[in-house]
Write a protein that holds these residues in place. Sequence first.
Motif, PDB file in Angstrom:
ATOM      1  N   LYS A  41       1.111  30.870 -36.300  1.00  0.00           N
ATOM      2  CA  LYS A  41       2.270  30.563 -35.448  1.00  0.00           C
ATOM      3  C   LYS A  41       2.207  29.116 -34.964  1.00  0.00           C
ATOM      4  O   LYS A  41       3.219  28.415 -34.939  1.00  0.00           O
ATOM      5  CB  LYS A  41       2.333  31.517 -34.253  1.00  0.00           C
ATOM      6  N   PHE A  42       1.007  28.663 -34.605  1.00  0.00           N
ATOM      7  CA  PHE A  42       0.798  27.279 -34.177  1.00  0.00           C
ATOM      8  C   PHE A  42       1.115  26.322 -35.322  1.00  0.00           C
ATOM      9  O   PHE A  42       1.834  25.341 -35.154  1.00  0.00           O
ATOM     10  CB  PHE A  42      -0.639  27.112 -33.689  1.00  0.00           C
ATOM     11  N   VAL A  81     -10.800  34.470 -28.998  1.00  0.00           N
ATOM     12  CA  VAL A  81      -9.702  35.110 -28.307  1.00  0.00           C
ATOM     13  C   VAL A  81     -10.149  36.488 -27.861  1.00  0.00           C
ATOM     14  O   VAL A  81     -10.658  37.278 -28.659  1.00  0.00           O
ATOM     15  CB  VAL A  81      -8.466  35.219 -29.230  1.00  0.00           C
ATOM     16  N   GLU A 124       0.535  22.241 -27.996  1.00  0.00           N
ATOM     17  CA  GLU A 124      -0.628  23.054 -27.636  1.00  0.00           C
ATOM     18  C   GLU A 124      -0.599  24.359 -28.424  1.00  0.00           C
ATOM     19  O   GLU A 124       0.454  24.942 -28.639  1.00  0.00           O
ATOM     20  CB  GLU A 124      -0.618  23.372 -26.137  1.00  0.00           C
ATOM     21  N   SER A 125      -1.774  24.833 -28.827  1.00  0.00           N
ATOM     22  CA  SER A 125      -1.830  26.046 -29.644  1.00  0.00           C
ATOM     23  C   SER A 125      -1.949  27.313 -28.823  1.00  0.00           C
ATOM     24  O   SER A 125      -1.632  28.384 -29.313  1.00  0.00           O
ATOM     25  CB  SER A 125      -3.010  25.978 -30.615  1.00  0.00           C
ATOM     26  N   GLU A 126      -2.448  27.239 -27.603  1.00  0.00           N
ATOM     27  CA  GLU A 126      -2.657  28.388 -26.738  1.00  0.00           C
ATOM     28  C   GLU A 126      -3.646  29.381 -27.341  1.00  0.00           C
ATOM     29  O   GLU A 126      -3.619  30.564 -27.043  1.00  0.00           O
ATOM     30  CB  GLU A 126      -1.327  29.083 -26.421  1.00  0.00           C
ATOM     31  N   VAL A 127      -4.505  28.909 -28.228  1.00  0.00           N
ATOM     32  CA  VAL A 127      -5.548  29.739 -28.821  1.00  0.00           C
ATOM     33  C   VAL A 127      -6.878  29.142 -28.418  1.00  0.00           C
ATOM     34  O   VAL A 127      -7.117  27.958 -28.630  1.00  0.00           O
ATOM     35  CB  VAL A 127      -5.437  29.763 -30.368  1.00  0.00           C
ATOM     36  N   GLY A 128      -7.746  29.958 -27.851  1.00  0.00           N
ATOM     37  CA  GLY A 128      -9.067  29.489 -27.472  1.00  0.00           C
ATOM     38  C   GLY A 128     -10.032  29.617 -28.630  1.00  0.00           C
ATOM     39  O   GLY A 128      -9.679  30.025 -29.731  1.00  0.00           O
ATOM     40  N   LYS A 181       4.797  25.964 -35.900  1.00  0.00           N
ATOM     41  CA  LYS A 181       5.420  25.055 -34.919  1.00  0.00           C
ATOM     42  C   LYS A 181       5.236  23.600 -35.348  1.00  0.00           C
ATOM     43  O   LYS A 181       6.158  22.792 -35.264  1.00  0.00           O
ATOM     44  CB  LYS A 181       4.787  25.229 -33.535  1.00  0.00           C
ATOM     45  N   HIS A 205      -2.259  33.995 -34.624  1.00  0.00           N
ATOM     46  CA  HIS A 205      -1.937  32.988 -33.606  1.00  0.00           C
ATOM     47  C   HIS A 205      -1.992  31.576 -34.191  1.00  0.00           C
ATOM     48  O   HIS A 205      -1.140  30.739 -33.884  1.00  0.00           O
ATOM     49  CB  HIS A 205      -2.884  33.088 -32.409  1.00  0.00           C
ATOM     50  N   LYS A 243      -6.994  23.670 -31.094  1.00  0.00           N
ATOM     51  CA  LYS A 243      -6.476  23.723 -29.730  1.00  0.00           C
ATOM     52  C   LYS A 243      -5.146  23.002 -29.552  1.00  0.00           C
ATOM     53  O   LYS A 243      -4.303  23.433 -28.780  1.00  0.00           O
ATOM     54  CB  LYS A 243      -7.494  23.143 -28.754  1.00  0.00           C
ATOM     55  N   LYS A 244      -4.968  21.879 -30.245  1.00  0.00           N
ATOM     56  CA  LYS A 244      -3.730  21.120 -30.095  1.00  0.00           C
ATOM     57  C   LYS A 244      -3.490  20.207 -31.283  1.00  0.00           C
ATOM     58  O   LYS A 244      -4.392  19.952 -32.079  1.00  0.00           O
ATOM     59  CB  LYS A 244      -3.735  20.300 -28.804  1.00  0.00           C
TER      60      LYS A 244
END
Length: 147
Positions: free
Chosen positions: A70-71, A37, A30-34, A74, A67, A12-13
């Motif tokens: 990509k996280f 998904v 923040e990953s913006e992945v729950g 970053k 996703h 998540k983060k």
Amino acid sequence: MTNNTGLWIDHKKAILVIQNKEEAKIETIESEVGRHVAYRGASHTRAPYSAQYQQGDDQLDNKFNEHLNKFYDKVIARLQKAKSILIFGPGEAKHELEKRIAHTKAKVQVVGVESADKMTERQISTKVQKYFAQNTKASPPSRRKTA
């Protein structure tokens, strides 16, 4: 170049503690992945027991992994300036990030990978400060891995 960086990560983060000689700075990514998904776009049939137009699990897993990658990219981009990095956290994210670092051939020196529960920012900062205080006095940074 930053001296030491501690990274607490899950799916998540990521919380980075960046230590300079003068201070410790805390950043959150923040990953913006729950956990699961939900993707829209595949039509669902109304017929019972039919999977004719539904998206397969492997497609959903591929999107989830995309996703996550990509996280991780970053996070790796933010770690480029660090001299030595301690990665810790719950679950598999820390090992997945370590594999992603090797896959991207990033010039990042990971000095340790450890398991840890969920922690507050203050607890994370304290753990990072204690880890690097002990290991800079004892010996130069070396690759350490604990389960």
